[in-house]
Design an enzyme around this catalytic site. Sequence first.
Site, PDB file in Angstrom:
ATOM      1  N   ASP A  44      -3.408   3.066  -7.486  1.00 46.40           N
ATOM      2  CA  ASP A  44      -3.441   4.395  -6.860  1.00 46.40           C
ATOM      3  C   ASP A  44      -4.507   5.265  -7.520  1.00 46.40           C
ATOM      4  O   ASP A  44      -4.772   6.389  -7.078  1.00 46.40           O
ATOM      5  CB  ASP A  44      -2.058   5.063  -6.862  1.00 46.40           C
ATOM      6  CG  ASP A  44      -1.484   5.278  -8.247  1.00 46.40           C
ATOM      7  OD1 ASP A  44      -2.076   4.791  -9.236  1.00 46.40           O
ATOM      8  OD2 ASP A  44      -0.428   5.935  -8.351  1.00 46.40           O
ATOM      9  N   SER A  45      -5.194   4.705  -8.544  1.00 47.05           N
ATOM     10  CA  SER A  45      -6.385   5.364  -9.091  1.00 47.05           C
ATOM     11  C   SER A  45      -7.460   5.491  -8.019  1.00 47.05           C
ATOM     12  O   SER A  45      -8.441   6.214  -8.215  1.00 47.05           O
ATOM     13  CB  SER A  45      -6.918   4.594 -10.300  1.00 47.05           C
ATOM     14  OG  SER A  45      -7.130   3.233  -9.976  1.00 47.05           O
ATOM     15  N   ASP A  83      -0.316  -0.787  -5.828  1.00 47.20           N
ATOM     16  CA  ASP A  83       0.453   0.288  -6.453  1.00 47.20           C
ATOM     17  C   ASP A  83       1.323   0.989  -5.428  1.00 47.20           C
ATOM     18  O   ASP A  83       0.877   1.275  -4.307  1.00 47.20           O
ATOM     19  CB  ASP A  83      -0.517   1.333  -7.024  1.00 47.20           C
ATOM     20  CG  ASP A  83      -0.503   1.366  -8.527  1.00 47.20           C
ATOM     21  OD1 ASP A  83       0.487   0.916  -9.139  1.00 47.20           O
ATOM     22  OD2 ASP A  83      -1.502   1.841  -9.100  1.00 47.20           O
ATOM     23  N   LYS A 112       3.318  -2.702  -7.820  1.00 47.81           N
ATOM     24  CA  LYS A 112       3.479  -2.101  -9.159  1.00 47.81           C
ATOM     25  C   LYS A 112       4.069  -0.704  -8.995  1.00 47.81           C
ATOM     26  O   LYS A 112       3.682   0.016  -8.080  1.00 47.81           O
ATOM     27  CB  LYS A 112       2.138  -2.019  -9.893  1.00 47.81           C
ATOM     28  CG  LYS A 112       2.236  -1.296 -11.238  1.00 47.81           C
ATOM     29  CD  LYS A 112       1.012  -1.470 -12.090  1.00 47.81           C
ATOM     30  CE  LYS A 112      -0.113  -0.520 -11.778  1.00 47.81           C
ATOM     31  NZ  LYS A 112       0.230   0.917 -11.847  1.00 47.81           N
ATOM     32  N   GLU A 114       5.572   2.808 -11.467  1.00 41.63           N
ATOM     33  CA  GLU A 114       5.560   3.430 -12.787  1.00 41.63           C
ATOM     34  C   GLU A 114       6.965   3.839 -13.231  1.00 41.63           C
ATOM     35  O   GLU A 114       7.732   4.393 -12.427  1.00 41.63           O
ATOM     36  CB  GLU A 114       4.662   4.675 -12.759  1.00 41.63           C
ATOM     37  CG  GLU A 114       3.209   4.351 -12.476  1.00 41.63           C
ATOM     38  CD  GLU A 114       2.302   5.586 -12.504  1.00 41.63           C
ATOM     39  OE1 GLU A 114       2.772   6.683 -12.873  1.00 41.63           O
ATOM     40  OE2 GLU A 114       1.115   5.435 -12.159  1.00 41.63           O
ATOM     41  N   GLU A 178       0.132   1.547 -20.753  1.00 43.78           N
ATOM     42  CA  GLU A 178      -1.055   2.408 -20.645  1.00 43.78           C
ATOM     43  C   GLU A 178      -1.076   3.483 -21.730  1.00 43.78           C
ATOM     44  O   GLU A 178      -0.114   4.241 -21.900  1.00 43.78           O
ATOM     45  CB  GLU A 178      -1.108   3.057 -19.248  1.00 43.78           C
ATOM     46  CG  GLU A 178      -2.329   3.965 -19.078  1.00 43.78           C
ATOM     47  CD  GLU A 178      -2.705   4.268 -17.645  1.00 43.78           C
ATOM     48  OE1 GLU A 178      -2.080   3.737 -16.717  1.00 43.78           O
ATOM     49  OE2 GLU A 178      -3.674   5.043 -17.451  1.00 43.78           O
TER      50      GLU A 178
HETATM   51  O1  KIV Z   1      -3.973   2.876 -10.620  1.00 40.24           O
HETATM   52  C1  KIV Z   1      -4.464   2.172 -11.514  1.00 40.24           C
HETATM   53  O2  KIV Z   1      -5.663   1.881 -11.525  1.00 40.24           O
HETATM   54  C2  KIV Z   1      -3.585   1.684 -12.561  1.00 40.24           C
HETATM   55  C3  KIV Z   1      -4.177   0.915 -13.700  1.00 40.24           C
HETATM   56  C4  KIV Z   1      -5.135   1.687 -14.479  1.00 40.24           C
HETATM   57  C5  KIV Z   1      -3.140   0.297 -14.525  1.00 40.24           C
HETATM   58  O3  KIV Z   1      -2.427   1.922 -12.488  1.00 40.24           O
END
Ligand code: KIV
Length: 260
Positions: A44-45, A83, A112, A114, A178
């Site tokens: 989600d980055s 994510d 994934k 959090e 992280e």
């Molecule tokens: O969203 C992302 O890129 C991440 C990684 C940096 C672990 O969660």
Amino acid sequence: MSEKVTAPSIRGMKGQRIVCVTAYDAPSARVADEAGVDLVLVGDSVGNVLLGYDSTLPVSLEEMIHHTKAARAGCKRALLVSDMPFGTYQTSPEDAVRSACALVRAGAEAVKLEGAFVDAIAAIVATGIPVMGHVGMTPQSVNAFGGYRVQGRGKQAELVVEAARKVADAGAFCIVLEVIPAVVAERITSEIAVPTIGIGAGPHCDGEVQVFHDIMGLSPGEPYKHTRRFLNGATMMVEAMRQYADAVRSGTFPDEENTF
Ligand code: KIV
């Protein structure tokens, strides 16, 4: 190197070095896949890196589906993980399963999320979807942390260790750690049975994840402490673009070779 990477094969790589990188589209996923990366993460980055948001919080499920479909097109051997964006799994295990299913329909092979949302993790795993955990400096909690700060310092270490343990017990096949002190990451890596994948968590994790644009030198400004540029991508691209512009302006491109 040629066998398809799966969630169980990543789970079995405890003690080995697992390579993970983000990708938000087909070309970057293809680069990672062809280089033999084990795990491609549609993070989600994408919100900060591509979409111009200040944080990952505005990223929607629809945006994650869109980018998952694009990355899917370039990813063959590596495990494709997507994510779960903010607000799509914290509300209830039912919401979490619904969101995870949508990402799998878009092409993700695992999701994934959090934090220690153990009921959500267990419900998604029970549906047949592998879950990658993520603890420490979880960016979706930036407001609770009061900024992007190192987590797990001093007495707070126990909180991060406990969160990792709960996430593993809930059924995650691996866990991202992280921006936590290296000693805490080392302890988690030795105490939990599933592989740990670090970012800003030192050298003792079972693997490493980095943002594609950071390691390729496509992110603006000074690199973060936790990353390293393996290519000066932006500088090289600006130079190539200048050469293209010069060729068009001088009339040397297109030439006979490019003409039908
Ligand atoms: O969203 C992302 O890129 C991440 C990684 C940096 C672990 O969660």
